[in-house]
Design a protein around this motif. Sequence first.
Motif, PDB file in Angstrom:
ATOM      1  N   THR A 524       0.861  -1.180   0.000  1.00 62.83           N
ATOM      2  CA  THR A 524       0.000   0.000   0.000  1.00 62.83           C
ATOM      3  C   THR A 524       0.900   1.234   0.000  1.00 62.83           C
ATOM      4  O   THR A 524       1.587   1.510   0.988  1.00 62.83           O
ATOM      5  CB  THR A 524      -0.929   0.021   1.217  1.00 62.83           C
ATOM      6  OG1 THR A 524      -1.679  -1.204   1.251  1.00 62.83           O
ATOM      7  CG2 THR A 524      -1.886   1.193   1.142  1.00 62.83           C
ATOM      8  N   HIS A 526       1.547   5.073   0.143  1.00 62.79           N
ATOM      9  CA  HIS A 526       0.982   6.338   0.613  1.00 62.79           C
ATOM     10  C   HIS A 526       1.766   7.471  -0.063  1.00 62.79           C
ATOM     11  O   HIS A 526       2.851   7.840   0.387  1.00 62.79           O
ATOM     12  CB  HIS A 526       1.070   6.438   2.135  1.00 62.79           C
ATOM     13  CG  HIS A 526       0.162   5.482   2.855  1.00 62.79           C
ATOM     14  ND1 HIS A 526      -0.607   5.841   3.935  1.00 62.79           N
ATOM     15  CD2 HIS A 526      -0.111   4.170   2.629  1.00 62.79           C
ATOM     16  CE1 HIS A 526      -1.309   4.796   4.354  1.00 62.79           C
ATOM     17  NE2 HIS A 526      -1.006   3.773   3.574  1.00 62.79           N
ATOM     18  N   TRP A 527       1.209   8.007  -1.127  1.00 56.73           N
ATOM     19  CA  TRP A 527       1.866   9.096  -1.847  1.00 56.73           C
ATOM     20  C   TRP A 527       1.736  10.387  -1.052  1.00 56.73           C
ATOM     21  O   TRP A 527       0.766  10.587  -0.318  1.00 56.73           O
ATOM     22  CB  TRP A 527       1.248   9.280  -3.232  1.00 56.73           C
ATOM     23  CG  TRP A 527       1.330   8.077  -4.110  1.00 56.73           C
ATOM     24  CD1 TRP A 527       0.393   7.104  -4.235  1.00 56.73           C
ATOM     25  CD2 TRP A 527       2.403   7.716  -4.979  1.00 56.73           C
ATOM     26  NE1 TRP A 527       0.806   6.133  -5.124  1.00 56.73           N
ATOM     27  CE2 TRP A 527       2.046   6.496  -5.609  1.00 56.73           C
ATOM     28  CE3 TRP A 527       3.630   8.283  -5.291  1.00 56.73           C
ATOM     29  CZ2 TRP A 527       2.864   5.853  -6.513  1.00 56.73           C
ATOM     30  CZ3 TRP A 527       4.438   7.643  -6.205  1.00 56.73           C
ATOM     31  CH2 TRP A 527       4.066   6.454  -6.800  1.00 56.73           C
ATOM     32  N   HIS A 532      -3.545   7.033  -2.179  1.00 57.13           N
ATOM     33  CA  HIS A 532      -3.050   5.705  -1.827  1.00 57.13           C
ATOM     34  C   HIS A 532      -3.185   4.778  -3.036  1.00 57.13           C
ATOM     35  O   HIS A 532      -4.149   4.862  -3.799  1.00 57.13           O
ATOM     36  CB  HIS A 532      -3.830   5.114  -0.651  1.00 57.13           C
ATOM     37  CG  HIS A 532      -3.816   5.982   0.569  1.00 57.13           C
ATOM     38  ND1 HIS A 532      -2.725   6.730   0.942  1.00 57.13           N
ATOM     39  CD2 HIS A 532      -4.776   6.235   1.500  1.00 57.13           C
ATOM     40  CE1 HIS A 532      -2.984   7.387   2.046  1.00 57.13           C
ATOM     41  NE2 HIS A 532      -4.248   7.117   2.404  1.00 57.13           N
ATOM     42  N   THR A 533      -2.202   3.906  -3.193  1.00 58.32           N
ATOM     43  CA  THR A 533      -2.210   2.914  -4.276  1.00 58.32           C
ATOM     44  C   THR A 533      -1.887   1.555  -3.687  1.00 58.32           C
ATOM     45  O   THR A 533      -0.942   1.419  -2.904  1.00 58.32           O
ATOM     46  CB  THR A 533      -1.181   3.276  -5.362  1.00 58.32           C
ATOM     47  OG1 THR A 533      -1.440   4.586  -5.851  1.00 58.32           O
ATOM     48  CG2 THR A 533      -1.242   2.288  -6.503  1.00 58.32           C
ATOM     49  N   GLU A 534      -2.654   0.526  -4.075  1.00 57.68           N
ATOM     50  CA  GLU A 534      -2.411  -0.834  -3.594  1.00 57.68           C
ATOM     51  C   GLU A 534      -1.901  -1.698  -4.730  1.00 57.68           C
ATOM     52  O   GLU A 534      -2.468  -1.699  -5.827  1.00 57.68           O
ATOM     53  CB  GLU A 534      -3.680  -1.443  -2.996  1.00 57.68           C
ATOM     54  CG  GLU A 534      -3.452  -2.856  -2.448  1.00 57.68           C
ATOM     55  CD  GLU A 534      -4.662  -3.419  -1.749  1.00 57.68           C
ATOM     56  OE1 GLU A 534      -5.123  -2.765  -0.793  1.00 57.68           O
ATOM     57  OE2 GLU A 534      -5.143  -4.482  -2.169  1.00 57.68           O
TER      58      GLU A 534
END
Length: 691
Positions: A524, A526-527, A532-534
């Motif tokens: 996951t 956290h930019w 958020h990108t998974e």
Amino acid sequence: MSEKIKPHHLGRKAVLYVRQSSAHQVAHNQESRKLQYAMKKRLELLGFHEIEIIDEDLGRSAAGVVKRSGFERMVADVCLAKVGAVAAREVSRFARNSREWQQLVEVCRVVDTLLIDLDTVYSPRQGNDRLLLGLKGSLNEYELDLLRQRSWEARLQKARRGELVVVAPVGYLKTEDQRLEKDADRRVQEAIGLVFRKVLQVGSVRQTLLWFLEQGLELPVRERNGATGWRRPSYGTVYRILTNPVYGGAYAYGKTETTLRYEGSQPRKGSRRKPRDKWLALIPESHEGYISWEKFEQIQQMISQNLRGGGRSGAVRRGAGLLGGVLRCRRCGHKLLIHYAGRGHDLLRYSCRRGWLDNGEPRCIAFGGTPVDEAIGREVIRVVQPGAVEAAVSASQEEERKQDEVLEALKRDLEAARYAASRGWKQYDSSDPENRLVTGELERRWNQTLQRVDELEARIAEHLGRRDPTPAPRSEEFADLAADLEAVWNAPKVDVRLKKRIVRTLIHEVFADLDSSAGEIILTIHWKGGVHTELRLPRRRRGQASHHTSKEIVAAVALLVRTCCDDVIAGVLNRNGLRTGRGNRWTRERVVSLRSWNKIPRHCPEKGKAQGWMNLTESAHFLGISPKTLRLAVDRGDIEGEHPLNDGPWIFARRALETDAAVKLVERARGRSRTPAKPIDGQENLEFSST
């Protein structure tokens, strides 16, 4: 004469104690010191014949924070019953703290020694005198505290207004109206400004120091006499410059506090830095700074993040792990550690072991790091790809500016060295040539300055010789960079620290977990900015290779099998410094395994001869020319040939040797007639006569 003075007192010696509290008083309050020495006449009038004056403690405070050898020697003589009276113009000269004062009074009471000042003779064995001495000691201590408190309050009020400048740091000068202004020396200004520009580029204090040491540049320092000197930089020098708010244009006071500790019976002073919210005064934009206050705060935040622990990612390290300091375990919250294995320490693995190392808790998760880093790299490329052209142009301009910074710093050093040499020449020229004691020393100093000039000129010439003469690329030349950004990111020569700084600029944290049932790694991202990108990546199974031989080696082997057997191919690969995916040397068995995995047929001499594949020697023999002539023809582009490795064989196809260009090459080579040189009759030789 006082009735308190007995014959046994006069039979001993008297000690006159002379003391002033500071070096400033010793230098300027000379009348006070003369009055103290005049107490010797009072002792003579009282009947003392042997009088010893102890003045070792001139310039030392009696507050109890410094060691006073004269006072200790006086107390030691009193304890040995050698002293009939100790005298001072005022009893406050003995001590201004209760500990030493009560010690002196008690010792004098035990051995029956008198205390004498300008007005009175005190006998500690009498109750009224002992009470009076105790009151005077307390008053002396209170008076000192009161004077300190008054001066300290006035000092604090002046500091709160930003008008108290104690010492100007290097790069600044203190004016008469208690202000700070920049040093007029442009060399000093540019050197300090270069420190701040460099730390914003490299991202840490230590890397800034290493850059200055690598370039051989010096930094200004404040000498004891207040002058500005130049020295090889140290970590402390760079750190003090980067963390001092003065260089951000802010007035700051009360950053440290004094501590007092005792080592045995001796007091020792120390100091410690206070947090910013405990400072007495912090006034931004109070004077001209070397950088803006916003940039200074950015640097402080970066230095703070470089410290490990407390939720910080730490400074960028040299290891190959891309996510060191930003990868966190979703199960326990600890940061994952990086472990390198393999012969070349190139096998990367992330593991959550902090709970086990600190508290003996069970290990959480662990997985191979190479696929994770590759996935994060692809996500970073996807994010930054739209701005690839602009970033490339900026990087090119930044590299050119870095070279200019070093050159400008060396030129400033050269200008200062030439000034010093000119000044040395004027001093030498104006001296009397017959006075060799003076002219010899001036000549030596002048030669040192000239050597410094020669050294800097040589360094500038060397620096100019290392610069790339090609002009900086323009925006049009980067038109296809967006498509090739992934190849640039994965290039082996790219500094991993640069990629780590890019990752930390874009990503706040990455949480990792394992899905055992699906055999996947869950990431996951956290930019920074709240997005958020998974990602779900397949987890490498036991026995599955994580390192593969590069595609370039596979392509070279596919060409070499046309003319070489497996043993020869292994030798060629080793000779070119190439290794397997696990970093091992090549053997015949490993070449066979590579061919089998990539479905490359083995070398067959009959098949290669039927297809017309030949090496350089065979091709030259086929044409009837020398191998060198054939090589030159390939370099000119007349004949096609393949050379998969720099230190390896050439490969030619028969059809390339039967073209019109090849026929013309053979005709030119055979048409040249060269006659070897022969000796001529009567030709003189170069032999020398032995007679």
